[in-house]
Design a protein around this motif. Structure first.
Motif, PDB file in Angstrom:
ATOM      1  N   UNK A  79       0.833  -1.199   0.000  1.00 12.85           N
ATOM      2  CA  UNK A  79       0.000   0.000   0.000  1.00 12.85           C
ATOM      3  C   UNK A  79       0.869   1.250   0.000  1.00 12.85           C
ATOM      4  N   UNK A  80       0.250   2.388  -0.285  1.00 14.73           N
ATOM      5  CA  UNK A  80       1.000   3.637  -0.348  1.00 14.73           C
ATOM      6  C   UNK A  80       1.645   3.986   0.986  1.00 14.73           C
ATOM      7  N   UNK A  81       0.993   3.588   2.108  1.00 15.45           N
ATOM      8  CA  UNK A  81       1.570   3.889   3.417  1.00 15.45           C
ATOM      9  C   UNK A  81       2.339   2.688   3.940  1.00 15.45           C
ATOM     10  N   UNK A  82       3.103   2.034   3.064  1.00 17.97           N
ATOM     11  CA  UNK A  82       3.813   0.819   3.431  1.00 17.97           C
ATOM     12  C   UNK A  82       4.791   0.989   4.569  1.00 17.97           C
ATOM     13  N   UNK A  83       5.225   2.215   4.863  1.00 18.63           N
ATOM     14  CA  UNK A  83       6.136   2.436   5.975  1.00 18.63           C
ATOM     15  C   UNK A  83       5.497   2.012   7.295  1.00 18.63           C
ATOM     16  N   UNK A  84       4.162   2.036   7.342  1.00 17.11           N
ATOM     17  CA  UNK A  84       3.464   1.623   8.558  1.00 17.11           C
ATOM     18  C   UNK A  84       3.821   0.197   8.936  1.00 17.11           C
ATOM     19  N   UNK A  85       3.959  -0.663   7.907  1.00 19.83           N
ATOM     20  CA  UNK A  85       4.290  -2.056   8.167  1.00 19.83           C
ATOM     21  C   UNK A  85       5.643  -2.163   8.864  1.00 19.83           C
ATOM     22  N   UNK A  86       6.590  -1.396   8.396  1.00 25.55           N
ATOM     23  CA  UNK A  86       7.938  -1.408   8.952  1.00 25.55           C
ATOM     24  C   UNK A  86       7.913  -0.928  10.405  1.00 25.55           C
ATOM     25  N   UNK A  87       7.150   0.128  10.666  1.00 25.75           N
ATOM     26  CA  UNK A  87       7.055   0.678  12.017  1.00 25.75           C
ATOM     27  C   UNK A  87       6.405  -0.325  12.955  1.00 25.75           C
ATOM     28  N   UNK A  88       5.387  -1.033  12.475  1.00 28.14           N
ATOM     29  CA  UNK A  88       4.747  -2.048  13.303  1.00 28.14           C
ATOM     30  C   UNK A  88       5.715  -3.168  13.647  1.00 28.14           C
ATOM     31  N   UNK A  89       6.591  -3.477  12.728  1.00 28.50           N
ATOM     32  CA  UNK A  89       7.535  -4.570  12.934  1.00 28.50           C
ATOM     33  C   UNK A  89       8.662  -4.171  13.879  1.00 28.50           C
ATOM     34  N   UNK A  90       9.204  -2.930  13.720  1.00 26.06           N
ATOM     35  CA  UNK A  90      10.402  -2.539  14.460  1.00 26.06           C
ATOM     36  C   UNK A  90      10.184  -1.400  15.459  1.00 26.06           C
ATOM     37  N   UNK A 129       9.841   1.750  14.827  1.00 19.13           N
ATOM     38  CA  UNK A 129      10.279   3.043  14.316  1.00 19.13           C
ATOM     39  C   UNK A 129      10.533   2.933  12.821  1.00 19.13           C
ATOM     40  N   UNK A 130      10.658   4.094  12.165  1.00 14.63           N
ATOM     41  CA  UNK A 130      10.738   4.120  10.704  1.00 14.63           C
ATOM     42  C   UNK A 130      12.121   3.758  10.178  1.00 14.63           C
ATOM     43  N   UNK A 186      28.063  -7.227   3.308  1.00 21.55           N
ATOM     44  CA  UNK A 186      27.894  -6.699   1.949  1.00 21.55           C
ATOM     45  C   UNK A 186      26.432  -6.383   1.673  1.00 21.55           C
ATOM     46  N   UNK A 187      25.524  -7.288   2.070  1.00 23.33           N
ATOM     47  CA  UNK A 187      24.095  -7.052   1.857  1.00 23.33           C
ATOM     48  C   UNK A 187      23.629  -5.828   2.636  1.00 23.33           C
ATOM     49  N   UNK A 188      24.086  -5.690   3.875  1.00 24.76           N
ATOM     50  CA  UNK A 188      23.690  -4.549   4.694  1.00 24.76           C
ATOM     51  C   UNK A 188      24.249  -3.241   4.140  1.00 24.76           C
ATOM     52  N   UNK A 189      25.474  -3.282   3.636  1.00 25.41           N
ATOM     53  CA  UNK A 189      26.069  -2.079   3.050  1.00 25.41           C
ATOM     54  C   UNK A 189      25.298  -1.627   1.819  1.00 25.41           C
ATOM     55  N   UNK A 190      24.816  -2.583   1.031  1.00 24.22           N
ATOM     56  CA  UNK A 190      24.069  -2.227  -0.172  1.00 24.22           C
ATOM     57  C   UNK A 190      22.694  -1.665   0.168  1.00 24.22           C
ATOM     58  N   UNK A 191      22.141  -2.050   1.299  1.00 23.76           N
ATOM     59  CA  UNK A 191      20.881  -1.465   1.746  1.00 23.76           C
ATOM     60  C   UNK A 191      21.096  -0.109   2.397  1.00 23.76           C
ATOM     61  N   UNK A 192      22.318   0.157   2.850  1.00 21.98           N
ATOM     62  CA  UNK A 192      22.648   1.399   3.543  1.00 21.98           C
ATOM     63  C   UNK A 192      23.831   2.067   2.834  1.00 21.98           C
ATOM     64  N   UNK A 193      23.659   2.467   1.564  1.00 22.74           N
ATOM     65  CA  UNK A 193      24.787   2.968   0.773  1.00 22.74           C
ATOM     66  C   UNK A 193      25.395   4.259   1.300  1.00 22.74           C
ATOM     67  N   UNK A 194      24.633   5.019   2.099  1.00 17.01           N
ATOM     68  CA  UNK A 194      25.166   6.273   2.641  1.00 17.01           C
ATOM     69  C   UNK A 194      26.037   6.037   3.872  1.00 17.01           C
ATOM     70  N   UNK A 195      26.072   4.780   4.341  1.00 15.73           N
ATOM     71  CA  UNK A 195      26.886   4.419   5.512  1.00 15.73           C
ATOM     72  C   UNK A 195      26.506   5.217   6.759  1.00 15.73           C
ATOM     73  N   UNK A 196      25.206   5.511   6.880  1.00 14.90           N
ATOM     74  CA  UNK A 196      24.704   6.222   8.053  1.00 14.90           C
ATOM     75  C   UNK A 196      24.190   5.266   9.121  1.00 14.90           C
ATOM     76  N   UNK A 197      24.244   3.964   8.825  1.00 14.35           N
ATOM     77  CA  UNK A 197      23.706   2.944   9.733  1.00 14.35           C
ATOM     78  C   UNK A 197      22.259   3.248  10.090  1.00 14.35           C
ATOM     79  N   UNK A 198      21.489   3.601   9.064  1.00 13.96           N
ATOM     80  CA  UNK A 198      20.086   3.961   9.236  1.00 13.96           C
ATOM     81  C   UNK A 198      19.329   3.459   8.006  1.00 13.96           C
ATOM     82  N   UNK A 199      18.491   2.448   8.196  1.00 17.91           N
ATOM     83  CA  UNK A 199      17.833   1.762   7.083  1.00 17.91           C
ATOM     84  C   UNK A 199      16.322   1.833   7.262  1.00 17.91           C
TER      85      UNK A 199
END
Length: 352
Positions: free
Chosen positions: A292-303, A305-306, A327-340
């Motif tokens: 859904x368009x508000x798919x971030x809600x699913x992530x917040x429910x799981x963890x 926070x956004x 390597x997989x985590x780095x590719x999900x966090x390319x800015x290296x901010x440790x925030x996904x």
């Protein structure tokens, strides 16, 4: 190549909020697609609703039923998707979609099965097109002007001014498409010829950048569908192209809001079981996975926070015997901010 762990994680994030619903899920008009060349929307993915839309789908189906026997082959399905819904799948994948839809071993589908493919077509038709995407870059060609060397130019006149539009040769087109989509959409390079056929392309003509952008967006959507298929296969333990409650419970166990029982799994299946046969076929699984368009809600429910850290992702998955590599985590966090975020995960999945 995208890993099984990433696909599983993406399935979990997409599934968590929906699996705890107590009611049949319907897709609202905001989730409809209207990307066909005649702007015909899918008003509802549930079966047997919206008579006007159903009539339009029947007209389109009949248009590609070449012998009028009420059935279409993979090549006819491929042409229908390309010309009516701006979507592309290879003939091989069209055959696979037919097999996953009719489940009777035939390489043809009728109108009812075609309408049952609405979630699949929704994925293939959707685009994330920015305001500037696909625009052709024009520049005035004057004395001493340096042109970009990586693309051939089509020269024309516009109100007395000589301009050039960026385009790409057929060889460069094939090279680019193959490099970006081999083993993601295409199993062999000769399948790119299927695109040329559908485009009505003359081999002596260059491909304009606008068309190249359109094709790449089609292929990105096709890749997304292929990733969903990989997720489906992970849970289809007996390889009969259906997910039972016993099989889907393997996904529910990752959702912290619901006990992983066969009973709860069956309740989740019933929410997305559009043909009421008690199991999920591939099309219904895609329906479940549509975000859904508000798919971030699913992530917040799981963890809670956004945005979460790399460590928090692996701490959660460790409970189920899954670990993502650095390597997989780095590719999900390319800015290296440790925030996904959830969008980071989805963007990574759809870019593989």
């Amino acid at each position: 190549m995208i890993s099984k762990n990433i696909i599983l994680f993406f399935c979990v994030v997409s599934f968590v909020q929906k699996c705890i619903s107590d009611s049949k899920v319907e897709i609202s008009t905001e989730d409809c697609i209207s990307d066909s060349k005649e702007k015909i929307a899918i008003e509802d993915i549930n079966e047997g609703q919206h008579e006007e839309v159903t009539d339009e789908w029947e007209k389109k189906f009949n248009k590609y039923d070449s012998n009028g026997d009420g059935l279409i082959f993979p090549n006819e399905l491929q042409e229908l998707l390309f010309h009516e819904f701006n979507g592309f799948i290879t003939l091989n994948h069209a055959s696979r979609c037919i097999a996953l839809t009719n489940l009777n071993g035939s390489n043809q589908i009728g109108l009812d099965h075609f309408k049952h493919m609405k979630p699949i077509i929704a994925v293939l038709s959707r685009r994330d097109i920015s305001e500037d995407s696909g625009k052709v870059n024009d520049e005035v060609v004057g004395e001493g002007t340096v042109l970009k060397e990586d693309l051939p130019k089509e020269i024309s006149e516009d109100n007395g001014k000589v301009v050039c539009k960026e385009s790409i040769s057929e060889d460069r087109f094939v090279e680019r498409i193959w490099n970006n989509f081999n083993n993601k959409v295409f199993d062999k390079s000769t399948e790119i010829d299927e695109l040329f056929y559908l485009m009505g392309h003359n081999e002596d003509d260059p491909i304009e950048s606008k068309k190249l952008k359109e094709i790449e967006e089609m292929l990105e959507a096709s890749e997304k569908l292929n990733n969903m298929y990989k997720g489906f296969c992970m849970f289809d333990k007996d390889k009969n192209s259906k997910l039972t409650a016993e099989e889907l419970v393997e996904l529910i166990k990752y959702a912290p809001f619901q006990e992983a029982t066969v009973e709860n799994s069956q309740k989740s299946i019933n929410n997305f079981d559009t043909n009421n046969d008690g199991v999920l076929d591939f099309s219904e699984f895609v329906f479940l996975m549509l975000n859904p368009d508000d798919g971030d809600t699913e992530f917040i429910k799981l963890f809670g926070k956004a945005r979460i850290t790399r460590e928090q992702i692996n701490d959660y998955l460790k409970l189920y015997g899954i670990q993502l590599t650095e390597e997989e985590l780095e590719q999900m966090d390319p800015s290296n901010q440790n925030s996904i975020s959830r969008r980071d995960v989805e963007k990574y999945v759809n870019s593989r």
